[in-house]
Design an enzyme around this catalytic site. Structure first.
Site, PDB file in Angstrom:
ATOM      1  N   GLU A   1      13.919 142.375  15.863  1.00 16.20           N
ATOM      2  CA  GLU A   1      12.497 142.694  15.752  1.00 16.20           C
ATOM      3  C   GLU A   1      11.878 143.084  14.474  1.00 16.20           C
ATOM      4  O   GLU A   1      12.809 143.663  13.723  1.00 16.20           O
ATOM      5  CB  GLU A   1      12.449 144.085  16.654  1.00 16.20           C
ATOM      6  CG  GLU A   1      12.259 143.750  18.102  1.00 16.20           C
ATOM      7  CD  GLU A   1      11.353 142.900  18.846  1.00 16.20           C
ATOM      8  OE1 GLU A   1      10.446 142.610  18.165  1.00 16.20           O
ATOM      9  OE2 GLU A   1      11.548 142.254  19.945  1.00 16.20           O
TER      10      GLU A   1
ATOM     11  N   THR B   1      17.546 142.291   5.428  1.00 15.71           N
ATOM     12  CA  THR B   1      16.119 142.568   4.525  1.00 15.71           C
ATOM     13  C   THR B   1      16.471 143.146   3.453  1.00 15.71           C
ATOM     14  O   THR B   1      17.274 144.190   3.367  1.00 15.71           O
ATOM     15  CB  THR B   1      15.162 142.843   5.615  1.00 15.71           C
ATOM     16  OG1 THR B   1      13.779 143.188   4.575  1.00 15.71           O
ATOM     17  CG2 THR B   1      15.527 144.258   6.193  1.00 15.71           C
ATOM     18  N   ASP B   2      15.744 142.867   2.232  1.00 15.59           N
ATOM     19  CA  ASP B   2      15.713 143.910   1.222  1.00 15.59           C
ATOM     20  C   ASP B   2      15.058 145.244   1.573  1.00 15.59           C
ATOM     21  O   ASP B   2      15.171 146.298   0.629  1.00 15.59           O
ATOM     22  CB  ASP B   2      14.977 143.454   0.058  1.00 15.59           C
ATOM     23  CG  ASP B   2      13.379 142.694   0.286  1.00 15.59           C
ATOM     24  OD1 ASP B   2      13.021 142.984   1.315  1.00 15.59           O
ATOM     25  OD2 ASP B   2      12.849 142.509  -0.700  1.00 15.59           O
ATOM     26  N   GLU B   3      14.284 145.247   2.585  1.00 21.37           N
ATOM     27  CA  GLU B   3      13.689 146.502   2.967  1.00 21.37           C
ATOM     28  C   GLU B   3      14.673 147.582   3.143  1.00 21.37           C
ATOM     29  O   GLU B   3      14.044 149.150   3.151  1.00 21.37           O
ATOM     30  CB  GLU B   3      12.608 146.387   4.164  1.00 21.37           C
ATOM     31  CG  GLU B   3      11.260 145.368   3.752  1.00 21.37           C
ATOM     32  CD  GLU B   3      10.519 145.529   4.839  1.00 21.37           C
ATOM     33  OE1 GLU B   3      10.076 146.422   5.451  1.00 21.37           O
ATOM     34  OE2 GLU B   3       9.796 144.484   5.249  1.00 21.37           O
TER      35      GLU B   3
ATOM     36  N   TYR C   1      11.580 149.909  11.518  1.00 20.52           N
ATOM     37  CA  TYR C   1      12.292 148.740  11.219  1.00 20.52           C
ATOM     38  C   TYR C   1      13.196 148.581  10.288  1.00 20.52           C
ATOM     39  O   TYR C   1      14.389 148.094  10.555  1.00 20.52           O
ATOM     40  CB  TYR C   1      11.014 147.458  10.801  1.00 20.52           C
ATOM     41  CG  TYR C   1      11.873 146.230  10.204  1.00 20.52           C
ATOM     42  CD1 TYR C   1      12.620 145.547  10.952  1.00 20.52           C
ATOM     43  CD2 TYR C   1      11.409 146.113   8.826  1.00 20.52           C
ATOM     44  CE1 TYR C   1      12.991 144.310  10.378  1.00 20.52           C
ATOM     45  CE2 TYR C   1      11.753 144.913   8.406  1.00 20.52           C
ATOM     46  CZ  TYR C   1      12.832 143.930   9.153  1.00 20.52           C
ATOM     47  OH  TYR C   1      13.418 142.911   8.646  1.00 20.52           O
TER      48      TYR C   1
ATOM     49  N   SER D   1      16.295 150.561  11.259  1.00 16.93           N
ATOM     50  CA  SER D   1      17.280 149.711  12.545  1.00 16.93           C
ATOM     51  C   SER D   1      18.006 148.617  11.822  1.00 16.93           C
ATOM     52  O   SER D   1      19.252 148.375  12.141  1.00 16.93           O
ATOM     53  CB  SER D   1      16.506 149.082  13.576  1.00 16.93           C
ATOM     54  OG  SER D   1      15.336 148.249  13.002  1.00 16.93           O
ATOM     55  N   LYS D   2      17.468 147.888  10.859  1.00 14.57           N
ATOM     56  CA  LYS D   2      18.338 146.935  10.153  1.00 14.57           C
ATOM     57  C   LYS D   2      19.387 147.518   9.194  1.00 14.57           C
ATOM     58  O   LYS D   2      20.510 146.888   9.142  1.00 14.57           O
ATOM     59  CB  LYS D   2      17.352 145.927   9.289  1.00 14.57           C
ATOM     60  CG  LYS D   2      16.297 145.305   9.788  1.00 14.57           C
ATOM     61  CD  LYS D   2      16.888 144.138  10.918  1.00 14.57           C
ATOM     62  CE  LYS D   2      17.705 143.201  10.134  1.00 14.57           C
ATOM     63  NZ  LYS D   2      18.043 141.978  11.003  1.00 14.57           N
TER      64      LYS D   2
ATOM     65  N   ASN E   1       0.205 142.074  -3.195  1.00 13.85           N
ATOM     66  CA  ASN E   1      -0.543 141.660  -2.045  1.00 13.85           C
ATOM     67  C   ASN E   1      -2.052 141.185  -2.401  1.00 13.85           C
ATOM     68  O   ASN E   1      -2.469 140.150  -1.639  1.00 13.85           O
ATOM     69  CB  ASN E   1      -0.622 142.860  -0.906  1.00 13.85           C
ATOM     70  CG  ASN E   1       0.716 142.986  -0.255  1.00 13.85           C
ATOM     71  OD1 ASN E   1       1.617 142.189  -0.381  1.00 13.85           O
ATOM     72  ND2 ASN E   1       0.771 144.116   0.331  1.00 13.85           N
TER      73      ASN E   1
END
Length: 288
Positions: free
Chosen positions: A83, A124-126, A150, A153-154, A249
């Site tokens: 997810e 992910t880099d997050e 998110y 969890s990664k 952004n």
């Protein structure tokens, strides 16, 4: 090499499968995907007839299914199943924990039991958290500081993968990539959402002041890096993957509008989301 690719009907997974097959190497691919809202078999419909490609619908949290698939002679696993939409994780964190943590543990354990030769955990880099404007780029040794359900969890999945290498000597490699764009991306993500909205003359909702920075990489470049890591990655190592494409952004939004010949007045500034990381930037010198 017979490999199990999980989440292969999603954005990056389907591009990776296509990249492997078009590369002409001798891969036998099983694509396992739950087909949630972000999975689409049309991404790979032209591959259905190929003798070295098979699709199986299922969940990485289904231990019996994973055991059966890995018992069929699988030599490598590349785990894309996740997810991945930050906004959704703010309201349904339990779904993210189930797939991104419990599902990873089930995959790791069954892959170890069946003596899989290489396990690539796609992350992910997050997981690194947020940078300030003048901070150096994230490297693989940076501490983890996830700021959303998110990314937390990664990070948990990454650490589980690390533990299977450290505890059991299982050949795991973890990759952490920056923001992807390209074909087959589900239109909840910034670029396809804004392109779609602009074409339909709908407002483009920009969080906060629009100055949050992301490092962008085309999905095909990401896939080439993943194939190299599948073949040459050192077990137990972490590899950052980036594109040296830092943009705010707002810059991305204005570029989309300019290319499509639309006015900046379509930009609609909206309340920033909770825990919105200010900047991501990746040092990927290790993989070069």
């Amino acid at each position: 090499m017979k490999i199990l690719i999980t989440g292969g009907a999603g954005f990056i997974g389907s591009n990776f499968i296509r990249s492997l097959i078009q590369g002409g190497k001798d891969y036998q691919i099983i694509n396992l995907d739950k087909l949630t809202y972000a999975g689409n078999l049309e991404n790979l419909s032209d591959l259905d007839h190929l003798p070295n490609y098979e699709f199986v619908r299922g969940d990485i949290c289904d231990g019996k299914l994973i055991e059966r698939l890995l018992g069929s002679g699988i030599e490598g696993v590349v785990n894309f199943a996740a997810e991945s939409h930050v906004d959704r994780s703010l309201y349904e964190p339990d779904v993210f924990i189930q797939t991104n943590v419990v599902g990873v543990q089930i995959l790791l354990h069954e892959a170890m039991r069946h003596k899989v030769k290489k396990f690539v955990q796609v992350s992910t880099d997050e997981v690194y958290g947020s940078l300030g404007p003048q901070d150096p780029c994230f490297c693989e040794d940076c501490p983890l500081a996830p700021n959303s359900p998110y990314s937390a969890s990664k990070a948990a999945g990454d650490l589980l993968a690390r533990s299977y290498f450290k505890t059991y000597g299982f050949p795991v490699v973890v990759t952490r990539c920056s923001n992807n764009y390209g074909a087959y991306q589900f239109p909840e993500k910034l670029i396809p959402l804004f392109v779609t909205n602009a074409l339909e003359n709908k407002p483009l909702p920009v969080y906060g002041d629009g100055l949050n920075v992301r490092d962008w990489i085309h999905v095909e470049d990401h896939c080439r890096a993943l194939e190299m890591i599948l073949e040459k990655g050192v077990p137990g190592e972490f590899y950052n993957i980036g594109g040296e494409g830092e943009r705010t952004n707002l810059e991305i939004t204005q570029t989309i509008l300019r290319i499509l010949g639309k006015p900046d007045s379509m930009i609609q500034y909206v309340t920033d989301r909770p825990g919105h990381d200010r900047r991501y930037a990746i040092d990927f010198s290790k993989i070069r």
